[in-house]
Design an enzyme around this catalytic site. Structure first.
Site, PDB file in Angstrom:
ATOM      1  N   VAL A  24      18.580  20.616  20.616  1.00  0.00           N
ATOM      2  CA  VAL A  24      18.584  20.489  22.103  1.00  0.00           C
ATOM      3  C   VAL A  24      17.478  19.754  22.611  1.00  0.00           C
ATOM      4  CG1 VAL A  24      17.912  22.729  22.762  1.00  0.00           C
ATOM      5  CG2 VAL A  24      19.599  21.495  24.183  1.00  0.00           C
ATOM      6  N   SER A  25      17.376  18.963  23.475  1.00  0.00           N
ATOM      7  CA  SER A  25      16.198  18.149  24.494  1.00  0.00           C
ATOM      8  C   SER A  25      16.206  18.968  25.708  1.00  0.00           C
ATOM      9  CB  SER A  25      16.586  16.790  24.670  1.00  0.00           C
ATOM     10  OG  SER A  25      17.937  16.505  25.511  1.00  0.00           O
ATOM     11  N   THR A  26      15.319  19.162  26.330  1.00  0.00           N
ATOM     12  CA  THR A  26      14.949  19.762  27.642  1.00  0.00           C
ATOM     13  C   THR A  26      15.968  19.554  28.736  1.00  0.00           C
ATOM     14  OG1 THR A  26      12.743  20.033  26.705  1.00  0.00           O
ATOM     15  CG2 THR A  26      13.172  20.583  29.489  1.00  0.00           C
TER      16      THR A  26
END
Length: 511
Positions: A10-12
């Site tokens: 997951v990216s921020t």
């Protein structure tokens, strides 16, 4: 029983905007493996963009697969966009995993890749997130450019400013507590007395927290005189936009500093009272010790007499009247024949018409394009989550001032090109009447002429002058004349009076 590695990513921005969760992905994958009786022998998770496979956790995963070749059957993830958001890279990685005997599979978008038709669905699953990335990137760029065209600074505030909100709750930058110190830095550099390093050290002692290399970016940044650099994009050219923010310094001060940084502004010379009787003061060198001669009046024999003299104790002292008369003879000596000045005009005109697009201008534009491409690449990395806002700001603040300076240089070249023939005509007129101009000129004009004609100091000794060089234009015309005289003596065919002699525009303009 099949053996699998589970991978979650997951990216921020995805976690905050779409509610993705590493824990949710892990729970779903473990539940799936339990139901399908798959043995989990590895688990990797990371917070990183899927634009490329240059991800720390995925690289560790790949390293593990290579060392455990034949012991892993599956690489499981929730959806294909957890695996990659770049279709081309994804196909390459699928091929690499297949060679290692590992089948990549998304448990919520399962595909049997042995069935050819399923590759159509795979292409869709991989392309959809890439399209989403590209669309988001375009929307962000368009939004940022609209804001910049409106005069708003859209990233983190540079040193001397802070981020704030206006009455409409839109982001703006306003001067911070560091603004007076930033202004002081510009003012000190503009004086040309202290080096940039000395100014930086003093500013640090006074509380301005800026790195040694960043001081150069600060001094090149047009944001401080109220401008915003809008980079070129597609068919739009680079523009300098008037910003909505409050400038910390004036435009004149900014460009004074640019002249200092470019070496065009020298350190101030000691002040002295200008005297008509001493036009050569500051341009003479002592023949004994090599130091500069000064000049002053001396009373005696019922009158006041002026002398050029040395202050180094070597007792060099000559009458100013004698030196001044000898200098007018020197000007007469270097006067060029009218026919060679005419030849110079024709050669310069020929050069102008043959070089409408100057190489130097192209080189400057190439440098501008390189810097713009670097900013664009950094912007893409920011959007993909591979650069932090602070890192992007540092890169942007490095190149934007350089672009603005290069734009100014390119405009100067264009202006000089446009006025070249005018400069040539003025220079030719000056050279034809050099002695008359000098004798009738005011003291400031005389000194400007002396400095233009002789780039290095003159040495007066035994009733004559000697110097190492004269202005490039004069030297070039004299060489051109000497070559023409040689051709005339050899009775060579006429060449049309055009020479291959290249004369810099700046040297023409200096006269």
């Amino acid at each position: 029983m099949k053996k699998a590695i589970i991978y979650v990513r997951v990216s921020t921005d995805e976690q905050s905007e779409k509610g993705y969760s590493l824990q949710h992905q892990e729970d779903r994958l473990r539940q799936y493996c339990q139901q399908q009786q798959i043995d989990i022998i590895g688990f990797y998770k990371e917070d990183h963009s899927a634009k490329t496979f240059e991800r720390p956790a995925f690289n560790e995963l790949l390293k593990f697969l290579k060392t455990k070749r034949g012991n892993v059957d599956l690489l499981l993830f929730l959806k294909w966009d957890r695996f990659s958001r770049n279709a081309a890279d994804a196909y390459s990685m699928i091929s690499q995993l297949t060679k290692l005997g590992v089948e990549p599979q998304a448990i919520e978008q399962p595909l049997d890749l042995n069935i050819p038709e399923n590759k159509i669905m795979l292409a869709f699953y991989l392309a959809a997130p890439e399209v989403e990335n590209d669309r988001r990137s375009l929307n962000v760029i368009a939004g940022m450019r609209r804001a910049m065209k409106d005069g708003r600074h859209v990233t983190m505030a540079p040193k001397g400013y802070k981020n704030a909100r206006n009455e409409q709750n839109r982001p703006i930058i306003v001067p911070s507590k560091d603004a007076p110190m930033v202004k002081w830095v510009f003012e000190e550099v503009a004086k040309g007395v202290l080096s940039i390093k000395e100014v930086w050290r003093t500013a640090r002692r006074k509380g301005l927290n800026v790195g040694r290399s960043n001081i150069w970016y600060l001094l090149r940044n047009p944001i401080y005189y109220g401008k915003i650099l809008l980079p070129a994009y597609k068919d739009e050219e680079t523009k300098i936009i008037s910003g909505l923010h409050e400038p910390i310094i004036s435009e004149d001060l900014f460009y004074e500093v640019q002249d200092v940084l470019d070496g065009k502004k020298r350190n101030p010379k000691p002040k002295y009272t200008a005297r008509e009787e001493l036009p050569l003061r500051g341009f003479l060198q002592c023949p004994r010790c090599g130091r500069a001669l000064t000049g002053s009046p001396s009373r005696g024999n019922g009158g006041t007499y002026f002398y050029y003299h040395c202050t180094n104790g070597c007792k060099e002292r000559v009458k100013a009247e004698e030196v001044n008369k000898c200098f007018t003879k020197e000007l007469a000596r270097i006067t060029i024949k009218d026919k060679y000045i005419t030849l110079f005009e024709k050669a310069a005109e020929h050069y102008y018409h043959q070089n409408q697009e100057r190489k130097s201008e192209k080189e400057v534009q190439t440098e501008i394009d390189k810097h713009l491409q670097r900013i664009k690449k950094a912007q893409q990395l920011l959007l993909d989550g591979e650069l932090s806002a602070a890192e992007y700001k540092e890169i942007k603040s490095q190149y934007e001032p350089e672009i603005a300076q290069l734009e100014r240089k390119r405009q100067d070249i264009e202006q000089m090109d446009a006025n070249l023939l005018e400069y040539v005509k003025g220079t030719a007129d000056l050279l034809r009447n050099l002695l008359r101009y000098y004798n009738n000129a005011t003291l400031p004009v005389k000194q400007k002429l002396i400095g233009s004609i002789y780039p290095k100091k003159l040495i007066y000794e035994k009733n004559e002058f000697r110097t190492t060089e004269v202005n490039e234009v004069i030297a070039a015309i004299r060489r051109l004349g000497a070559a023409e005289e040689k051709r005339e003596k050899e009775k060579a065919p006429e060449t049309g009076g055009q020479s291959e002699e290249v004369i810099r525009i700046g040297s023409i303009q200096s006269l």
